[in-house]
Motif scaffolding. Structure first.
Motif, PDB file in Angstrom:
ATOM      1  N   LYS A 198       0.816  -1.077   0.058  1.00 37.28           N
ATOM      2  CA  LYS A 198      -0.004  -0.141   0.020  1.00 37.28           C
ATOM      3  C   LYS A 198       0.815   1.303  -0.004  1.00 37.28           C
ATOM      4  O   LYS A 198       0.458   2.266  -0.807  1.00 37.28           O
ATOM      5  CB  LYS A 198      -0.991  -0.169   1.120  1.00 37.28           C
ATOM      6  N   PHE A 248      -1.600  -4.379  -6.688  1.00 35.84           N
ATOM      7  CA  PHE A 248      -2.426  -5.608  -6.080  1.00 35.84           C
ATOM      8  C   PHE A 248      -3.118  -6.099  -7.461  1.00 35.84           C
ATOM      9  O   PHE A 248      -3.254  -5.673  -8.432  1.00 35.84           O
ATOM     10  CB  PHE A 248      -3.494  -4.778  -5.165  1.00 35.84           C
ATOM     11  N   LEU A 255      -8.238  -8.052  -2.608  1.00 35.69           N
ATOM     12  CA  LEU A 255      -7.041  -7.814  -3.200  1.00 35.69           C
ATOM     13  C   LEU A 255      -6.032  -8.296  -2.526  1.00 35.69           C
ATOM     14  O   LEU A 255      -5.662  -8.342  -1.282  1.00 35.69           O
ATOM     15  CB  LEU A 255      -6.900  -6.381  -3.101  1.00 35.69           C
ATOM     16  N   PRO A 257      -1.315  -8.660  -2.964  1.00 37.80           N
ATOM     17  CA  PRO A 257      -0.183  -8.241  -3.595  1.00 37.80           C
ATOM     18  C   PRO A 257      -0.055  -9.282  -4.957  1.00 37.80           C
ATOM     19  O   PRO A 257      -0.121 -10.144  -5.139  1.00 37.80           O
ATOM     20  CB  PRO A 257       1.005  -8.606  -2.725  1.00 37.80           C
TER      21      PRO A 257
END
Length: 412
Positions: A198, A248, A255, A257
């Protein structure tokens, strides 16, 4: 009358030195928020763990509190499944759930707590439980427990001395708990909230350095603070940040990675379901292999060796995560040595060999496992098929390896 260290001792029934108050025998409706409700799984390490209890509404709380309103230094004892576990009350803002009972001392509460955990009383409890599938300690058996008495002054001194030792143990446990929380925070950041990913995405959106942003997310330091750490630490941090993608992808778990996937417990882990040996092969004389039927002997991280078995059926290897699969489902410990496991436990090990990832993955699933104890069934359990079919993420192998290296600082 008996003598201990030259001091004469008598015996009193527990009902003579305390009031024993049972919980309501009903499964309540749970709430997302509200008052904590203590169940067997919340009685741990001599203290009540209210950090992750199920919650009930004001109305249900009032109903469950009709018989008993807790106060400091009361004692809670478990009755079903993991029976005979005790904890002193500190935080009184809770109500009793099923299979728990309150003991309200009329004598020194620390002494009574020590007495209830003595081998002399533990042996009485073992002889008193009934039931083949689910062991139960009756209210009558609790009331009839014989408590060794020495008189008020001696009992106060025993409570003072042994209580001071217990306080030191609790302090050490708090230190360990702090390290445990740090390790869990790293696991959650990397494998649940995906904070480094993120951070990279946000940095890219704002025209900033994604790598630097991930380094801040991983270390918990600001960008300015990164300039003040050693070159070696900075290089290691940069290497760790590089393991995380900056995108993502959609999955059935939401979601995740990019480059990671969705798998199951059965695919990702080696799972060994316990099998109980014949009862006559059990002993407490340290003959054979340490044996754990269920969570009863679970302590902080590692179980205590109490029962041994001379004809073990199923084994957990050193470092495996031990998962309670019956009454209640979801409690975890780690195997300190090779041990025998009964049908109340399963042993799991991630196929990468990462002990920490195994342990914290199952810790994360505790709320999921709670569903097996809150569906109105008398006896919660999870079978091998259901366990292996639980869906989990499949992270990058390099992330797992780095997590295992880093987490060694905080857990053992």
């Amino acid at each position: 009358m008996q003598e201990l260290g030259g001091v004469s001792a008598n015996f009193s029934k527990l009902s003579e030195v305390a009031d024993v108050i049972d919980s309501l025998h009903k499964t309540p409706k749970y709430s997302e928020t509200g008052f904590p409700m203590v169940r067997c799984t919340d009685v741990k390490y001599g203290k009540l763990d209210l950090s992750d209890t199920l919650k009930v509404s004001d109305e249900v709380f009032a109903e469950l509190s009709r018989r008993y309103k807790p106060k400091k230094n009361d004692i809670i004892i478990t009755r079903v499944g993991s029976y005979g576990l005790t904890a002193l009350v500190d935080d009184s803002n809770f109500c009793l759930g099923q299979n728990t009972t309150a003991i309200v001392p009329k004598i020194n509460p620390r002494y009574l707590y020590i007495a209830l955990n003595s081998p002399q009383v533990k042996n009485q409890i073992e002889f008193s439980v009934v039931g083949s599938t689910q062991k139960t300690l009756s209210l009558k058996a609790i009331n009839d427990l014989e408590i060794r008495r020495f008189g008020g002054d001696v009992e106060d001194r025993i409570a003072e001395i042994l209580g001071a030792i217990d306080d030191k143990v609790q302090l050490n446990r708090q230190i360990n708990q702090t390290l445990e929380e740090m390790a869990q925070a790293i696991f959650k950041s990397w494998f649940v909230d995906f904070e480094p990913v993120k951070a990279k995405i946000e940095a890219k959106t704002n025209g900033q350095d994604p790598q630097r942003a991930a380094m801040c997310a991983i270390s918990g330091k600001s960008d300015a603070e990164l300039d003040h750490i050693s070159p070696d630490q900075l290089a290691q941090l940069r290497s760790t940040a590089a393991l995380f993608p900056d995108e993502f992808t959609d999955s059935e778990l939401g979601l995740i990675p990019k480059g990671w996937g969705v798998s199951t417990i059965g695919v990702e882990f080696i799972v060994t379901m316990g099998q109980s040996p014949p009862g006559h092969t059990y002993n407490e004389n340290e003959e054979g292999t340490p044996f754990f039927q269920g969570r009863r002997d679970f302590k902080w991280r590692y179980p205590v060796n109490r029962v041994f078995c001379t004809a073990p059926k199923r084994f957990a290897q050193k470092g495996d995560t031990l998962l309670s699969v019956r009454a209640p489902v979801g409690d975890v410990n780690k195997a300190a040595t090779i041990c025998c496991i009964g049908r109340g436990l399963a042993a799991l090990r991630h196929k990468s060999g990462c002990e920490a990832y195994t342990y914290y993955t199952l810790k994360k699933l505790e709320q999921y496992f709670n569903n097996f104890d809150t569906e109105g069934t008398v006896f919660g359990s999870i079978n091998q098929k259901a366990l292996k079919n639980i869906k989990i993420i499949h992270p990058n192998a390099k992330n797992l390896k780095e997590f295992s290296r880093l987490i060694g600082k905080y857990s053992g």
